[in-house]
Design a protein around this motif. Structure first.
Motif, PDB file in Angstrom:
ATOM      1  N   ARG A  98       1.008  -1.238   0.085  1.00 14.43           N
ATOM      2  CA  ARG A  98       0.086   0.156   0.007  1.00 14.43           C
ATOM      3  C   ARG A  98       1.023   1.056   0.024  1.00 14.43           C
ATOM      4  NH1 ARG A  98      -1.122  -1.466   6.226  1.00 14.43           N
ATOM      5  NH2 ARG A  98      -1.149  -3.431   5.114  1.00 14.43           N
ATOM      6  N   SER A  99       0.199   2.284  -0.045  1.00 13.88           N
ATOM      7  CA  SER A  99       1.227   3.542  -0.194  1.00 13.88           C
ATOM      8  C   SER A  99       1.490   4.030   1.224  1.00 13.88           C
ATOM      9  CB  SER A  99       0.181   4.670  -0.856  1.00 13.88           C
ATOM     10  OG  SER A  99      -0.045   4.570  -2.103  1.00 13.88           O
ATOM     11  N   GLU A 100       2.530   4.745   1.221  1.00 18.13           N
ATOM     12  CA  GLU A 100       2.745   5.263   2.705  1.00 18.13           C
ATOM     13  C   GLU A 100       1.485   6.380   2.811  1.00 18.13           C
ATOM     14  OE1 GLU A 100       7.389   6.648   2.789  1.00 18.13           O
ATOM     15  OE2 GLU A 100       6.213   7.255   1.016  1.00 18.13           O
ATOM     16  N   VAL A 101       1.245   6.476   4.110  1.00 20.55           N
ATOM     17  CA  VAL A 101       0.327   7.508   4.752  1.00 20.55           C
ATOM     18  C   VAL A 101       0.709   8.914   4.994  1.00 20.55           C
ATOM     19  CG1 VAL A 101      -1.516   7.868   6.438  1.00 20.55           C
ATOM     20  CG2 VAL A 101      -1.063   5.464   5.353  1.00 20.55           C
ATOM     21  N   TYR A 102       0.268   9.875   4.421  1.00 21.47           N
ATOM     22  CA  TYR A 102       0.717  11.342   4.687  1.00 21.47           C
ATOM     23  C   TYR A 102      -0.445  12.117   5.612  1.00 21.47           C
ATOM     24  CZ  TYR A 102       4.863  10.647   1.638  1.00 21.47           C
ATOM     25  OH  TYR A 102       5.885  10.381   1.156  1.00 21.47           O
ATOM     26  N   ALA A 103       0.173  12.829   6.679  1.00 18.76           N
ATOM     27  CA  ALA A 103      -0.894  13.550   7.223  1.00 18.76           C
ATOM     28  C   ALA A 103      -0.307  14.807   7.795  1.00 18.76           C
ATOM     29  CB  ALA A 103      -1.568  12.722   8.428  1.00 18.76           C
ATOM     30  N   TRP A 139      13.418  11.856  13.414  1.00 19.28           N
ATOM     31  CA  TRP A 139      13.562  11.322  12.062  1.00 19.28           C
ATOM     32  C   TRP A 139      12.338  10.213  11.856  1.00 19.28           C
ATOM     33  CZ3 TRP A 139      15.852   6.963   9.097  1.00 19.28           C
ATOM     34  CH2 TRP A 139      15.591   7.259   7.556  1.00 19.28           C
ATOM     35  N   LEU A 140      12.598   9.201  12.930  1.00 20.23           N
ATOM     36  CA  LEU A 140      11.594   8.068  12.761  1.00 20.23           C
ATOM     37  C   LEU A 140      11.451   7.361  14.219  1.00 20.23           C
ATOM     38  CD1 LEU A 140      10.580   5.629  10.900  1.00 20.23           C
ATOM     39  CD2 LEU A 140      12.711   4.637  11.045  1.00 20.23           C
ATOM     40  N   SER A 141      10.065   7.002  14.385  1.00 22.58           N
ATOM     41  CA  SER A 141       9.776   6.187  15.516  1.00 22.58           C
ATOM     42  C   SER A 141       9.251   4.877  14.979  1.00 22.58           C
ATOM     43  CB  SER A 141       8.646   6.855  16.324  1.00 22.58           C
ATOM     44  OG  SER A 141       7.988   6.089  17.163  1.00 22.58           O
ATOM     45  N   PHE A 142       9.815   3.661  15.484  1.00 19.79           N
ATOM     46  CA  PHE A 142       9.445   2.607  14.902  1.00 19.79           C
ATOM     47  C   PHE A 142       9.691   1.397  15.767  1.00 19.79           C
ATOM     48  CE2 PHE A 142      13.935   2.257  14.150  1.00 19.79           C
ATOM     49  CZ  PHE A 142      14.290   0.931  13.842  1.00 19.79           C
ATOM     50  N   GLY A 143       9.054   0.098  15.276  1.00 15.93           N
ATOM     51  CA  GLY A 143       9.619  -1.248  15.984  1.00 15.93           C
ATOM     52  C   GLY A 143       9.274  -2.307  15.347  1.00 15.93           C
ATOM     53  N   VAL A 144       9.687  -3.375  15.514  1.00 18.60           N
ATOM     54  CA  VAL A 144       9.223  -4.470  14.793  1.00 18.60           C
ATOM     55  C   VAL A 144       9.050  -5.566  15.813  1.00 18.60           C
ATOM     56  CG1 VAL A 144       9.882  -6.425  13.066  1.00 18.60           C
ATOM     57  CG2 VAL A 144      10.608  -3.997  12.924  1.00 18.60           C
ATOM     58  N   ALA A 170       5.506   2.053  11.826  1.00 16.86           N
ATOM     59  CA  ALA A 170       6.475   3.477  11.685  1.00 16.86           C
ATOM     60  C   ALA A 170       5.771   4.721  11.436  1.00 16.86           C
ATOM     61  CB  ALA A 170       7.556   2.816  10.877  1.00 16.86           C
ATOM     62  N   ILE A 171       6.470   5.840  12.056  1.00 14.40           N
ATOM     63  CA  ILE A 171       6.108   7.100  11.485  1.00 14.40           C
ATOM     64  C   ILE A 171       7.625   7.937  11.531  1.00 14.40           C
ATOM     65  CG2 ILE A 171       4.979   9.241  12.364  1.00 14.40           C
ATOM     66  CD1 ILE A 171       3.069   7.351  14.249  1.00 14.40           C
ATOM     67  N   MET A 172       7.428   8.669  10.415  1.00 15.18           N
ATOM     68  CA  MET A 172       8.634   9.226   9.914  1.00 15.18           C
ATOM     69  C   MET A 172       8.102  10.734   9.777  1.00 15.18           C
ATOM     70  SD  MET A 172      10.944   8.938   6.608  1.00 15.18           S
ATOM     71  CE  MET A 172      11.590   7.486   7.042  1.00 15.18           C
ATOM     72  N   GLY A 232       4.563  17.852   8.677  1.00 11.95           N
ATOM     73  CA  GLY A 232       3.616  16.805   9.252  1.00 11.95           C
ATOM     74  C   GLY A 232       4.247  15.214   9.471  1.00 11.95           C
ATOM     75  N   TYR A 233       3.652  14.278   9.083  1.00 15.35           N
ATOM     76  CA  TYR A 233       4.240  12.765   9.313  1.00 15.35           C
ATOM     77  C   TYR A 233       3.953  11.871   8.079  1.00 15.35           C
ATOM     78  CZ  TYR A 233       4.446  14.551  14.127  1.00 15.35           C
ATOM     79  OH  TYR A 233       4.564  15.267  15.143  1.00 15.35           O
ATOM     80  N   ILE A 234       4.634  10.894   8.015  1.00 13.37           N
ATOM     81  CA  ILE A 234       4.478   9.777   7.073  1.00 13.37           C
ATOM     82  C   ILE A 234       4.295   8.755   7.880  1.00 13.37           C
ATOM     83  CG2 ILE A 234       5.449   8.506   5.121  1.00 13.37           C
ATOM     84  CD1 ILE A 234       7.422  10.870   4.623  1.00 13.37           C
ATOM     85  N   GLY A 235       3.569   7.704   7.688  1.00 11.30           N
ATOM     86  CA  GLY A 235       3.043   6.624   8.547  1.00 11.30           C
ATOM     87  C   GLY A 235       3.118   5.299   7.508  1.00 11.30           C
ATOM     88  N   ALA A 236       3.406   4.143   8.183  1.00 12.10           N
ATOM     89  CA  ALA A 236       3.377   2.725   7.431  1.00 12.10           C
ATOM     90  C   ALA A 236       2.904   1.669   8.758  1.00 12.10           C
ATOM     91  CB  ALA A 236       4.908   2.333   6.935  1.00 12.10           C
ATOM     92  N   SER A 237       2.247   0.811   7.915  1.00  9.68           N
ATOM     93  CA  SER A 237       1.817  -0.315   8.989  1.00  9.68           C
ATOM     94  C   SER A 237       2.295  -1.844   8.246  1.00  9.68           C
ATOM     95  CB  SER A 237       0.212  -0.218   9.245  1.00  9.68           C
ATOM     96  OG  SER A 237       0.045  -1.038   9.923  1.00  9.68           O
ATOM     97  N   GLU A 238       2.206  -2.831   9.278  1.00  4.27           N
ATOM     98  CA  GLU A 238       2.663  -4.043   8.951  1.00  4.27           C
ATOM     99  C   GLU A 238       1.594  -4.562   7.892  1.00  4.27           C
ATOM    100  OE1 GLU A 238       4.354  -6.895   7.967  1.00  4.27           O
ATOM    101  OE2 GLU A 238       5.515  -6.244   9.716  1.00  4.27           O
ATOM    102  N   SER A 239       2.108  -5.286   6.502  1.00  2.00           N
ATOM    103  CA  SER A 239       1.059  -5.772   5.864  1.00  2.00           C
ATOM    104  C   SER A 239       1.016  -7.245   6.355  1.00  2.00           C
ATOM    105  CB  SER A 239       1.647  -5.774   4.560  1.00  2.00           C
ATOM    106  OG  SER A 239       2.959  -6.498   4.375  1.00  2.00           O
ATOM    107  N   ARG A 240       1.431  -7.853   7.246  1.00  2.53           N
ATOM    108  CA  ARG A 240       1.595  -9.191   7.833  1.00  2.53           C
ATOM    109  C   ARG A 240       0.671  -9.408   9.003  1.00  2.53           C
ATOM    110  NH1 ARG A 240       6.445  -7.471   6.554  1.00  2.53           N
ATOM    111  NH2 ARG A 240       7.874  -8.558   5.123  1.00  2.53           N
ATOM    112  N   LYS A 241       0.209  -8.117   9.219  1.00  2.93           N
ATOM    113  CA  LYS A 241      -0.737  -8.231  10.485  1.00  2.93           C
ATOM    114  C   LYS A 241      -2.226  -7.426  10.101  1.00  2.93           C
ATOM    115  CE  LYS A 241       1.054  -7.735  14.643  1.00  2.93           C
ATOM    116  NZ  LYS A 241       0.862  -9.153  15.226  1.00  2.93           N
ATOM    117  N   ASP A 242      -2.869  -7.030  11.093  1.00  4.83           N
ATOM    118  CA  ASP A 242      -4.269  -6.552  10.891  1.00  4.83           C
ATOM    119  C   ASP A 242      -4.113  -5.051  10.997  1.00  4.83           C
ATOM    120  OD1 ASP A 242      -5.703  -9.062  10.454  1.00  4.83           O
ATOM    121  OD2 ASP A 242      -5.724  -9.232  12.971  1.00  4.83           O
TER     122      ASP A 242
END
Length: 570
Positions: A30-35, A454-459, A546-548, A554-564
């Motif tokens: 999916r696309s990155e999310v921008y807000a 720059w980036l807040s993230f985790g796995v 993740a949020i960048m 503003g921000y860029i967001g991404a979410s895991e495609s292997r989860k819900d």
């Protein structure tokens, strides 16, 4: 569980990232999310929406994180809940600093190493009363809220309470793991009564995908916490119910253990990777393993080798083996053993240890680089960012999915089984002791550049977490992927290193290398020639959010495609 399937790019012989079949250019699921104002990325769409609603109504990123985390304890009990622990990293825009919180709980003071030995145990069992430690999540919520909250805790917990009473539809991946847990955990008192439904013919099961789930007991527990504060959990009626439950069921966790609990503000630690400062929390967590991996990889031109090349996968795997040897030997509760963190994450130490890495051969065994001298003394990941620039990197877990199976009557949650991560071996830094925090797998991460966020993230995902952190940074910095591509690209997991828990044997056979669908057979064959044992495994590759910070605002967001999950903003 569904596994992300990735087609091979046609641009290079070893390319492995997801690619458009016509152009050969990288793409993401999916696309990155921008807000422009705020962003939330969690493993459940309803929790993401709760976080956004809290911030829209004047709450801070910390308020939103607490609200979403409370909802996830209801909606995704396969990974977390108020019976587990919590770690967080917060970017404070006022002080322009990162702050860390270690919300891990301690072992019961009445349980001793001698008791395990008396029972003839060489490992702590994964379920039941013995692996239970004090849950630190509620304390962490209130500590974070006291410092950074704007809304009341009653307001923050209200959405989770409402969904617990009124119900919500269960999502696909959560339903899969829930039903897998039922046969294992139903033997423990309180679990079936509170976490299964009638499947007919006398059978109990977890909710199916799309079925409505209510948890009025959890709603009552959260209401008491909202009204009475953290002490309602650790010193009030809830604590007395917990005490009586464990006394009645062969457990050791007591009212006194709960009443004595405190979390801890800690200083995050970092290494610089090609101009980016990557931040983790120090032990008793495993975050510095990611920093050690990145330090070991920095001398190599990974960009030239290319993503999915034999060199990329081989070098990452060898660096992981070296870092995990230290992880097994030295990561433990700093109140009992203070790991030489500064040395372990130093460039000098990486140069010294990097001499063990061969470009041509997989290491069969790796010894730790630091020999400890003892001193006295499954999971969800989510991230939230608000309009004022505050960013929260938060991870919370029960361990082993739904935890120990121990569910006190009327409370609506399951206790974690973190104590399984102790070693039943005298003299080891992570050896079991009363009132001690176990080695912890859950780790939040953060990246700054030139002193700015720059980036807040985790796995999330057990031993995958530091491996996943390093891979996300590599994908962004070395391979030029965008935020969603970095999470969707096929992942590497090495298994078989010496572990910091149990009596596990030392690695002597190079371990097993799991490669997600998408790596070319040319790469697989080249790795096997170097001595790697390559497997294709479904499901162990973790969950990413993740949020960048958008340089344009503003921000860029991404979410895991292997989860819900879902990343969304406003």
């Amino acid at each position: 569980m569904r596994t992300l399937l990735l087609t091979l790019a046609l641009t290079t012989p070893f390319a492995a990232q997801a690619a458009d079949r016509v152009t050969g250019q990288p793409f993401a699921t999916r696309s990155e999310v921008y807000a422009p104002h705020a962003m939330a990325a969690t493993s459940h769409p309803l929790a993401t929406q709760i976080a956004l609603d809290v911030m829209k109504s004047g709450g801070s990123a910390v308020d939103a994180a607490i609200a979403a985390n409370a909802a996830l304890g209801l909606m995704e009990p396969t990974g977390n809940g108020v019976g587990g622990d919590l770690f967080a990293i917060v970017w404070d825009p006022r002080s322009k600093k990162l702050l860390g919180y270690n919300g891990s709980g301690r072992s019961p003071k009445s349980l001793t190493l001698a008791e395990f030995q008396r029972r003839g145990l060489t490992d702590i069992p994964p379920h039941g009363p013995l692996p239970v430690t004090v849950p630190g999540t509620v304390d962490a919520w209130f500590a974070l809220h006291e410092r950074f909250g704007r809304k009341s805790m009653g307001e923050n917990l209200a959405p989770a309470i409402a969904y617990a009473r009124e119900g919500h539809p269960v999502h696909e991946v959560i339903s899969y793991y829930w039903n897998r847990s039922v046969p294992v955990l139903s033997k423990w008192p309180g679990y079936s009564e509170q976490f299964t439904v009638d499947g007919g013919a006398g059978q109990r099961r977890g909710p199916r995908t799309g079925e409505m789930w209510k948890n009025p007991n959890l709603a009552n527990t959260l209401t008491k916490i909202a009204q009475g504060g953290r002490d309602a959990f650790y010193k009030g009626e809830i604590a007395r119910t917990i005490d009586a439950y464990f006394k009645a069921n062969g457990g050791f966790l007591s009212y006194e253990d709960l009443a004595a609990h405190t979390g801890q503000w800690v200083e995050p630690v970092s290494t610089n990777y090609r101009g980016y400062d990557v931040w983790e929390l120090p032990p008793n967590g495993q975050g510095i393993a990611a920093l050690q991996i990145l330090n070991l990889l920095e001398p190599y031109d990974l960009k030239r080798y290319g993503f999915g090349s034999p060199e990329h996968v081989h070098l990452f795997t060898e660096a992981k083996k070296i870092a995990f040897a230290d992880r097994a030997a030295s990561y433990a509760d700093p109140d009992f053993y203070r790991a030489p963190t500064a040395r372990l994450i130093s460039k000098e130490y990486a140069r010294e240890r990097g001499k063990l890495m061969s470009m041509d051969k997989a290491a069969s065994a790796v010894e730790p680089g630091v020999i400890p001298e003892l001193n006295e003394g499954d999971t969800i990941y989510m991230t939230v960012a608000d309009a004022d620039g505050m960013m929260v990197s938060l991870i919370q877990s029960n361990y082993r999915g739904m935890g120990s199976g121990m569910a006190p009557p009327g409370l609506g949650f399951i206790f974690q089984d973190r104590g399984e991560q102790f070693v039943l071996k005298p003299g080891h830094p992570n050896s079991f002791a009363p009132g001690k925090r176990p080695f912890h797998t859950i780790i939040p991460a953060f990246v700054t550049r030139d002193g700015k966020p720059w980036l807040s993230f985790g796995v999330m995902g057990g031993a995958m977490q530091p491996q996943g952190h390093a891979q996300i940074v590599m994908n962004l910095v070395d391979f030029g992927m965008n935020l969603q591509e970095a999470g969707d690209a096929p992942r590497i997991q090495h298994d078989g290193s010496t572990e910091p828990a149990g009596q596990g044997t030392a690695m002597s056979d190079s371990g097993e290398l799991d490669l997600e669908s998408g790596f070319s057979y040319e790469t697989v064959r080249a790795l096997m020639r170097k001595g790697h044992s390559v497997r294709f495994a479904d499901g162990p590759y973790g969950g990413y959010q993740a949020i960048m910070v958008n340089p344009n605002g503003g921000y860029i967001g991404a979410s895991e495609s292997r989860k819900d999950g879902q990343a969304a903003g406003y």
